[in-house]
Enzyme design. Structure first.
Site, PDB file in Angstrom:
ATOM      1  N   GLU A   1      26.956  53.384  47.586  1.00 56.99           N
ATOM      2  CA  GLU A   1      27.446  52.068  48.092  1.00 56.99           C
ATOM      3  C   GLU A   1      28.916  52.287  48.201  1.00 56.99           C
ATOM      4  OE1 GLU A   1      24.179  49.527  45.624  1.00 56.99           O
ATOM      5  OE2 GLU A   1      26.107  49.977  44.547  1.00 56.99           O
ATOM      6  N   PRO A   2      29.426  52.993  49.047  1.00 55.86           N
ATOM      7  CA  PRO A   2      30.953  53.150  49.052  1.00 55.86           C
ATOM      8  C   PRO A   2      31.467  51.707  49.875  1.00 55.86           C
ATOM      9  CG  PRO A   2      29.800  54.416  50.928  1.00 55.86           C
ATOM     10  CD  PRO A   2      28.722  53.836  49.954  1.00 55.86           C
TER      11      PRO A   2
ATOM     12  N   ARG B   1      46.344  43.402  44.532  1.00 54.35           N
ATOM     13  CA  ARG B   1      46.054  44.662  43.741  1.00 54.35           C
ATOM     14  C   ARG B   1      46.985  45.207  43.099  1.00 54.35           C
ATOM     15  NH1 ARG B   1      44.493  48.808  45.404  1.00 54.35           N
ATOM     16  NH2 ARG B   1      42.758  49.326  43.913  1.00 54.35           N
TER      17      ARG B   1
ATOM     18  N   CYS C   1      56.104  32.239  44.109  1.00 54.06           N
ATOM     19  CA  CYS C   1      56.953  31.882  43.120  1.00 54.06           C
ATOM     20  C   CYS C   1      56.592  32.643  41.786  1.00 54.06           C
ATOM     21  CB  CYS C   1      56.841  30.265  42.738  1.00 54.06           C
ATOM     22  SG  CYS C   1      57.381  29.552  44.433  1.00 54.06           S
TER      23      CYS C   1
ATOM     24  N   GLY D   1      32.413  53.730  44.506  1.00 50.13           N
ATOM     25  CA  GLY D   1      33.670  54.109  43.619  1.00 50.13           C
ATOM     26  C   GLY D   1      34.591  55.308  44.227  1.00 50.13           C
TER      27      GLY D   1
HETATM   28  N1  LLP Z   1      28.349  49.116  44.268  1.00 49.77           N
HETATM   29  C1  LLP Z   1      28.790  48.125  43.039  1.00 49.77           C
HETATM   30  C2  LLP Z   1      27.746  48.071  42.278  1.00 49.77           C
HETATM   31  C3  LLP Z   1      30.046  47.845  42.681  1.00 49.77           C
HETATM   32  O1  LLP Z   1      30.027  46.937  41.887  1.00 49.77           O
HETATM   33  C4  LLP Z   1      31.224  48.256  43.620  1.00 49.77           C
HETATM   34  C5  LLP Z   1      32.593  47.726  43.243  1.00 49.77           C
HETATM   35  C6  LLP Z   1      30.797  48.940  44.709  1.00 49.77           C
HETATM   36  C7  LLP Z   1      29.384  49.690  44.780  1.00 49.77           C
HETATM   37  C8  LLP Z   1      31.809  49.519  45.490  1.00 49.77           C
HETATM   38  O2  LLP Z   1      32.836  50.145  45.100  1.00 49.77           O
HETATM   39  P1  LLP Z   1      34.038  50.948  45.969  1.00 49.77           P
HETATM   40  O3  LLP Z   1      33.397  52.060  46.668  1.00 49.77           O
HETATM   41  O4  LLP Z   1      34.552  50.107  47.029  1.00 49.77           O
HETATM   42  O5  LLP Z   1      35.038  51.667  44.754  1.00 49.77           O
HETATM   43  N2  LLP Z   1      38.692  44.793  43.254  1.00 49.77           N
HETATM   44  C9  LLP Z   1      38.833  46.444  42.891  1.00 49.77           C
HETATM   45  C10 LLP Z   1      37.532  47.096  42.852  1.00 49.77           C
HETATM   46  C11 LLP Z   1      36.218  46.427  42.271  1.00 49.77           C
HETATM   47  C12 LLP Z   1      35.112  46.961  42.647  1.00 49.77           C
HETATM   48  C13 LLP Z   1      34.060  46.476  41.883  1.00 49.77           C
HETATM   49  N3  LLP Z   1      32.614  46.890  42.495  1.00 49.77           N
HETATM   50  C14 LLP Z   1      40.034  46.873  43.479  1.00 49.77           C
HETATM   51  O6  LLP Z   1      40.646  46.365  44.447  1.00 49.77           O
HETATM   52  O7  LLP Z   1      40.222  48.170  43.238  1.00 49.77           O
END
Ligand code: LLP
Length: 463
Positions: free
Chosen positions: A320-321, A360, A391, A278
């Site tokens: 978990e990046p 996005r 479209c 996140g």
């Molecule tokens: N761990 C878990 C359990 C998750 O659900 C996610 C993302 C991550 C790690 C990785 O998060 P990150 O570091 O990439 O922010 N489609 C959306 C983001 C959805 C994320 C879902 N889970 C977007 O385009 O912003």
């Protein structure tokens, strides 16, 4: 993301319309290293290069639109996360951000682990040689087939997301004569400061088991009793594109609180906690993300402090990046097709892709930057909206940005920071062919995911 709505120097309009934009930058030719991949620069002719190759050559060889990923940058960011957390912690790259076999190999070589959340991601990881014990399997509704495959292949952990799943995974593991290592995903009740659709730790949503009302404690109680499960820890993921560490602080405090309750009730100290992903990245020059070492230091300190206060052994931390590793390493290369100045409003610049390669903006109101990359220009800045060819009037790639006023059809423009959640969320809307992912490294380019063809589309159409 505060932005002034009254920049100077407009073209096509005496008064600029409402919008989310800063004043036009003093020099449109300058590429802000915050939003561009590390090896991106301009050559002496003003053409942008990445990994030592210029974008005109890339467009000629691979066509547009195309996602161009800087392999050296990807590896450097993966390494930075790995070394920031050190040997006492684990970094699981979140494959949902972008996954391909090449990426799996890069991660493996750089010593990272992998978080997958579907059978398809698991298959990709295993087929590229990621050792199963370095894979974490996620999801709020894993199928029996997915669970069976995960247990059979020996994944390092399954993250349990519901009471039913606790029982399902235990049964499947037992029937296979195995004991599966699991974490339990909880929601800690934090409101992360991000878009509602990507915030995941408040209680009113589909992920995890709420800490509130003793539900998470009850989940642990049940899981500890089941023979097929080896409960190794607690998992919390509070959301995505977060800059403020205070949400993680509250989450860590509450997760450690649960570990303490578990120790008091069961006499067991769970050895691991996972604080999810996140962490935010810069999509525009206004965003200021933190470096991995700052994040690692902050998270480690919070957990250590909380554990000392609770008289617990500090558990092994994992994170978990996804976005923070792959997001900044890629840009999308487009060719300009039509240019439509709307007097008193803005100029619409249409490119050869759109919401099918980057949903996005439409989905989250996400902000992006854009630059003219096939040449430099000294022309005045013009306020543009970069749109696709679909479209749908919501087919916007970059809502408000400035490009030089002499922009012309055939110019190449690029949108940086599209490495995460763009190819992985791409669609075939309007039967668009999903663009290729091209990796560049030390003067060579290599297609790692090829462009879709009409044959690919027709192959699925069996009616
Ligand atoms: N761990 C878990 C359990 C998750 O659900 C996610 C993302 C991550 C790690 C990785 O998060 P990150 O570091 O990439 O922010 N489609 C959306 C983001 C959805 C994320 C879902 N889970 C977007 O385009 O912003």
């Amino acid at each position: 993301m505060s932005r002034s709505a009254h920049p100077a120097g407009p073209r096509h309009a005496d008064v600029l319309p409402e919008g989310h934009y800063s004043a036009p930058p003093a020099d449109l030719n300058t590429l802000d290293p915050k939003v561009w991949a590390q090896t991106v620069t301009r050559d002496q002719d003003g053409v942008v290069t990445v990994g030592g190759i210029d974008v005109k050559a890339l467009a000629e060889e691979h066509g547009t639109p195309a996602y161009i990923v800087d392999e050296a940058d990807f590896r450097a960011r993966a390494r930075a996360w790995r070394s920031a957390f050190g040997a006492d912690a684990d970094v699981f790259y979140a494959g949902k951000a972008f996954l391909s076999r090449a990426v799996v190999r890069w991660l493996h070589e750089e010593g990272l682990n992998l978080d997958v959340c579907s059978g398809g991601e698991l298959a990709t990881a295993l087929s590229a040689g990621m050792p199963a014990d370095r894979i974490a399997f996620h999801g709020n509704n894993k199928s029996t087939e997915e669970i069976t495959r995960a247990v059979e292949s020996g994944v390092g952990r399954i993250v349990l997301d519901s009471f039913q799943e606790i029982v399902r995974v235990a049964h499947i593991a037992q029937s296979l004569g195995k004991r599966q290592r699991v974490q339990i995903r909880i929601t800690v009740g934090v409101e992360a400061h991000t878009h509602e659709f990507i915030a995941t730790a408040h209680e009113d949503q589909k992920f995890g088991i709420p800490l509130a009302g003793g539900q998470a404690a009850e989940a642990v109680r049940r899981a500890l009793q089941l023979d097929g499960l080896d409960v190794i820890g607690i998992h919390s993921h509070i959301g995505s594109q977060i800059f403020d560490m205070s949400g993680f602080e509250v989450a860590a405090h509450r997760v450690v609180g649960l570990l303490k309750d578990i120790r008091d009730e069961h006499g067991v100290e769970l050895p691991e906690i996972d604080l999810g992903g996140g962490l935010g990245i810069a999509y525009t020059s206004d965003d200021d993300p933190r470096e991995p070492h700052e994040i690692a230091k902050a998270l480690t300190e919070i957990v250590t402090r909380e554990c000392e206060a609770a008289r617990l052994r500090t558990p092994r931390i994992s994170v978990e990046p996804g976005r923070a590793i792959v997001g900044p390493t890629a840009f999308t290369l487009y060719e300009v097709g039509t240019i439509k100045p709307l007097d008193g409003l803005r100029t619409y610049v249409s490119v050869d892709g759109g919401m099918s390669d980057n949903i996005r903006t439409a989905l989250y109101d996400a902000e992006y930057s854009v630059a003219l990359v096939s040449r430099t220009s000294d022309a005045a800045p013009m306020l543009v909206r970069v749109v696709g060819k679909h479209c749908e009037s919501g087919d916007i790639v970059v809502k408000d940005a400035f490009l030089p006023a002499d922009l012309a059809p055939g110019d190449l423009i690029a949108v940086p920071a599209t490495g995460a959640y763009c190819r992985s969320m791409a669609s075939n809307y309007n039967h668009a062919l999903r663009p290729p992912v091209v990796a560049v490294h030390e003067g060579a380019s290599r297609v790692i995911v090829r462009r879709e063809t009409e044959e690919d589309l027709l192959r699925l159409d069996v009616g």
